[in-house]
Design a protein around this motif. Structure first.
Motif: not given
Length: 216
Positions: A110-129
């Motif tokens: 949620h934090w990434a989506g608010v403050e770094y929206p362009a990088q939220q997907i990168a965080l999601k993928m890193a967590l999934l991996v």
């Protein structure tokens, strides 16, 4: 001029089908990039919101929750691995090992989506991996901060979030919003707030839906 579409990807880090679905969706978005501009946002859903710290053995958990046998679980795990291969997501052949509470992961997303929206997907993928390939403990601060670092986000800020209660209410509100609107399994892909695609689908399924909605 490309059509602009809004996509909400409702999912949980601990869900293997969400890893398949997001990987396939990203490929579909890339295929239509000349025709469609997509605003993609990850939204929270917890499969096991009451999971205790330290998690639970995955075989025990699936047996308790679904009544499946270890043999059935091995068959499903192999099917998931093959589906992952088809879209380019690598699963650990032994599965996740343990299942964990993912609420703090959702707070960081949620934090990434608010403050770094362009990088939220990168965080999601890193967590999934971390969860599905590397069998990391998804309720541990070190695991979460490593994903934050891999996504290129502010590790110190993320650490401060995890140490406090920032974004707790926002994540709870978002979870309630989606469950109150009938989302009870994930992944759930919501296009322009009106079209729902359930489950981890093939790239072609998402691509077709994006093209049809853009043309409409």
């Amino acid at each position: 001029m490309p059509t602009t579409l809004k996509i909400d990807f409702v999912s949980d880090v601990s869900c293997p089908w969400c890893a398949i679905g997001l990987t396939a969706l990203l490929q579909a978005i890339d295929r239509v990039k000349d025709e469609v501009t997509v605003y993609l946002r990850c939204q929270p859903f917890e499969l096991n919101p009451r999971m205790a710290p330290g998690g639970q053995d995955i075989t025990e958990h699936l047996t308790d929750k679904y009544g499946s046998t270890p043999e059935q679980q091995a068959q499903i795990r192999d099917m998931i691995r093959q589906r992952g291969e088809a879209v380019g997501f690598v699963f650990n052949p032994d599965g996740r090992g343990r299942i964990y509470n993912t609420f703090n992961a959702h707070r960081l997303l949620h934090w990434a989506g608010v403050e770094y929206p362009a990088q939220q997907i990168a965080l999601k993928m890193a967590l999934l991996v971390a969860c599905h390939r590397d069998q990391q403990a998804m309720d541990q601060t070190d695991t979460l901060l490593q994903a934050v670092q891999l996504a290129g986000l502010d590790v110190a800020h993320a650490q401060a979030i995890l140490a406090g209660d920032e974004f707790v209410d926002e994540v709870r509100e978002a979870e309630t919003y989606y469950t109150s609107r009938g989302i009870h399994s994930v992944p759930a892909v919501i296009l322009n707030d009106r079209q729902l695609i359930s489950g981890g689908q093939a790239v072609e399924v998402y691509e077709r839906a994006l093209r049809e909605l853009a043309q409409a």
